[in-house]
Design a protein around this motif. Structure first.
Motif, PDB file in Angstrom:
ATOM      1  N   ASP A 190      38.931  42.667  28.373  1.00 55.71           N
ATOM      2  CA  ASP A 190      39.655  42.696  29.172  1.00 55.71           C
ATOM      3  C   ASP A 190      39.417  43.668  30.467  1.00 55.71           C
ATOM      4  O   ASP A 190      40.304  43.642  31.211  1.00 55.71           O
ATOM      5  CB  ASP A 190      41.247  43.062  28.671  1.00 55.71           C
ATOM      6  N   ASN A 237      38.208  44.591  34.057  1.00 56.95           N
ATOM      7  CA  ASN A 237      37.958  43.684  35.579  1.00 56.95           C
ATOM      8  C   ASN A 237      36.941  44.483  36.240  1.00 56.95           C
ATOM      9  O   ASN A 237      37.256  45.636  36.746  1.00 56.95           O
ATOM     10  CB  ASN A 237      39.541  43.854  36.120  1.00 56.95           C
ATOM     11  N   TRP A 242      34.329  44.315  39.223  1.00 55.27           N
ATOM     12  CA  TRP A 242      33.809  43.690  40.516  1.00 55.27           C
ATOM     13  C   TRP A 242      32.400  43.876  40.788  1.00 55.27           C
ATOM     14  O   TRP A 242      31.958  45.280  40.733  1.00 55.27           O
ATOM     15  CB  TRP A 242      34.559  44.144  41.443  1.00 55.27           C
ATOM     16  N   THR A 263      34.161  39.597  38.938  1.00 51.45           N
ATOM     17  CA  THR A 263      34.064  38.911  40.318  1.00 51.45           C
ATOM     18  C   THR A 263      33.040  39.300  41.023  1.00 51.45           C
ATOM     19  O   THR A 263      32.563  40.623  41.166  1.00 51.45           O
ATOM     20  CB  THR A 263      35.331  39.357  40.971  1.00 51.45           C
ATOM     21  N   ASP A 300      39.406  42.241  49.874  1.00 50.15           N
ATOM     22  CA  ASP A 300      41.018  42.186  49.413  1.00 50.15           C
ATOM     23  C   ASP A 300      41.761  42.461  47.999  1.00 50.15           C
ATOM     24  O   ASP A 300      42.427  43.331  48.085  1.00 50.15           O
ATOM     25  CB  ASP A 300      41.395  41.079  49.994  1.00 50.15           C
ATOM     26  N   GLY A 301      40.925  42.017  47.261  1.00 52.99           N
ATOM     27  CA  GLY A 301      41.392  42.239  45.910  1.00 52.99           C
ATOM     28  C   GLY A 301      40.661  43.548  45.099  1.00 52.99           C
ATOM     29  O   GLY A 301      40.866  43.497  43.740  1.00 52.99           O
ATOM     30  N   GLN A 360      41.206  46.662  44.646  1.00 58.90           N
ATOM     31  CA  GLN A 360      41.892  47.578  44.113  1.00 58.90           C
ATOM     32  C   GLN A 360      42.537  47.195  42.877  1.00 58.90           C
ATOM     33  O   GLN A 360      42.791  47.922  41.742  1.00 58.90           O
ATOM     34  CB  GLN A 360      43.061  47.788  44.888  1.00 58.90           C
ATOM     35  N   GLU A 361      42.003  45.870  42.354  1.00 56.05           N
ATOM     36  CA  GLU A 361      42.547  45.404  41.171  1.00 56.05           C
ATOM     37  C   GLU A 361      41.663  45.740  40.042  1.00 56.05           C
ATOM     38  O   GLU A 361      41.718  45.413  38.628  1.00 56.05           O
ATOM     39  CB  GLU A 361      43.072  43.756  40.925  1.00 56.05           C
ATOM     40  N   ALA A 362      40.011  46.081  40.291  1.00 56.95           N
ATOM     41  CA  ALA A 362      39.213  46.252  39.700  1.00 56.95           C
ATOM     42  C   ALA A 362      39.227  47.506  38.797  1.00 56.95           C
ATOM     43  O   ALA A 362      39.681  48.408  39.358  1.00 56.95           O
ATOM     44  CB  ALA A 362      38.041  46.237  40.391  1.00 56.95           C
ATOM     45  N   ASP A 363      38.783  47.591  37.372  1.00 51.64           N
ATOM     46  CA  ASP A 363      38.734  48.643  36.590  1.00 51.64           C
ATOM     47  C   ASP A 363      37.355  49.356  37.026  1.00 51.64           C
ATOM     48  O   ASP A 363      37.152  50.650  36.997  1.00 51.64           O
ATOM     49  CB  ASP A 363      38.698  48.504  35.222  1.00 51.64           C
ATOM     50  N   ASN A 371      40.064  53.681  44.510  1.00 52.13           N
ATOM     51  CA  ASN A 371      41.366  54.533  44.003  1.00 52.13           C
ATOM     52  C   ASN A 371      40.856  55.395  43.110  1.00 52.13           C
ATOM     53  O   ASN A 371      39.583  55.116  42.458  1.00 52.13           O
ATOM     54  CB  ASN A 371      42.577  53.818  43.669  1.00 52.13           C
ATOM     55  N   GLN A 430      39.465  54.007  39.408  1.00 53.12           N
ATOM     56  CA  GLN A 430      38.403  53.132  39.185  1.00 53.12           C
ATOM     57  C   GLN A 430      36.957  53.935  39.044  1.00 53.12           C
ATOM     58  O   GLN A 430      36.730  55.022  39.489  1.00 53.12           O
ATOM     59  CB  GLN A 430      38.235  52.433  40.650  1.00 53.12           C
TER      60      GLN A 430
END
Length: 306
Positions: A152, A154, A156, A182, A206-207, A209-212, A247, A250
């Motif tokens: 699970d 994420n 990038w 991604t 753009d996305g 910030q969702e990455a771990d 952030n 990450q």
């Protein structure tokens, strides 16, 4: 396992077993005497047709720490320089009865060819833009140590995906370990149809910030025949990973060598969330585990570190 040519050849259980063995060898690397006798009397050949520091040195150290005899051959200054073919070189080296041949080549598929020409175990240390399986294994090892598991997560992968053998191997390995992946970069540097590997693809940060985990790739100027980006300055403005785009939670990774100020800012490289040094340290233990897996097998882990 007979050879290690591609991550595609490994199941999740295979990867977990190699990483578990690498944990034992990481403990060995912390000892005053860093050797185990597992490959005593056996020979490992490192055959590198491309420049390399991290991969070649870590394979050499790995083999020596397993007590193998090591022969390292670079294309410059060898018979290869005089026009000897890859097949002839491999057959010449095979006459010395090596247990394993570690091959790096600028040509995709070279490791698979070598495996057909020698009785030795063959390890792909990078073949053109195709794969770099031991880099993916050491990256998975580094992340598993930090996160506990990759399920699970994420992840990038950002940058020059088109020219990267690391990207393909990591996409396969991370997903096999349960992560979602991604890839992101300029449209000119994202291979067509890469989604067929199971990852998502985007040209926008753009996305992010969702990455771990943010895994940054080097701009590979030496593989570029055309102008894939208007300029490095413009690339850095749009895609450089820096403290403003990361952030604090990450994790940051890079296979090296880094182009400071291009794909990564200096402060990001030196930040506490960067695992780049951990990746380098993991290289020897993971490559010891790969050599052990291919040449000895997988007995109880206690026997590995004995």
């Amino acid at each position: 396992m007979r050879h290690l040519i591609s991550i595609e050849d490994l199941s999740r259980a295979d990867i977990e077993r190699i990483l578990d063995t690498a944990e034992s060898f990481a403990e060995v690397s912390g000892r005053e005497i860093k050797k185990v006798p597992a490959l005593r009397g056996r020979t490992v050949v490192n055959l590198f047709y491309e420049a390399s520091t991290r991969t070649s040195s870590s394979f050499e150290l790995a083999a020596k720490r397993l007590s193998a005899d090591v022969v390292s051959i670079r294309s410059v200054g060898s018979s290869i320089d005089k026009g000897e073919s890859l097949k002839d070189t491999v057959q010449t080296l095979s006459a010395y009865d090596p247990a394993a041949i570690v091959i790096r080549s600028p040509h995709a598929g070279a490791a698979k060819l070598v495996a057909a020409w020698t009785p030795a175990a063959v390890i792909n240390a990078g073949d053109g833009k195709h794969e770099h399986p031991t880099q993916a294994l050491l990256d998975a090892f580094t992340l598993r140590r930090r996160l506990g598991k990759l399920d699970d997560a994420n992840i990038w992968i950002v940058g020059d995906v088109l020219h990267s053998r690391v990207a393909r191997s990591n996409i396969l390995a991370f997903q096999r370990m349960g992560a979602t992946v991604t890839v992101c970069g300029p449209p000119t540097l994202i291979p067509r149809g890469i989604e067929a590997l199971g990852c998502a693809a985007t040209s926008s940060l753009d996305g992010l910030q969702e990455a771990d985990v943010v895994y940054v790739l080097r701009m590979q100027h030496e593989r570029m025949q055309d102008a894939y980006v208007p300029s490095l300055r413009e690339y850095a403005e749009r895609y450089q990973i820096n403290s403003a785009r990361l952030n604090p939670e990450q994790l940051l990774m890079h296979p090296g060598p880094v182009n400071r100020g291009v794909e990564l800012s200096a402060e990001a490289i030196d930040s506490p969330q960067a695992l780049i040094g951990d990746q380098v340290k993991a290289g020897v233990a993971v490559r010891m585990a790969v050599l052990y897996e291919l040449l000895v097998g997988s007995p109880p882990l206690a026997a590995v570190a004995a």
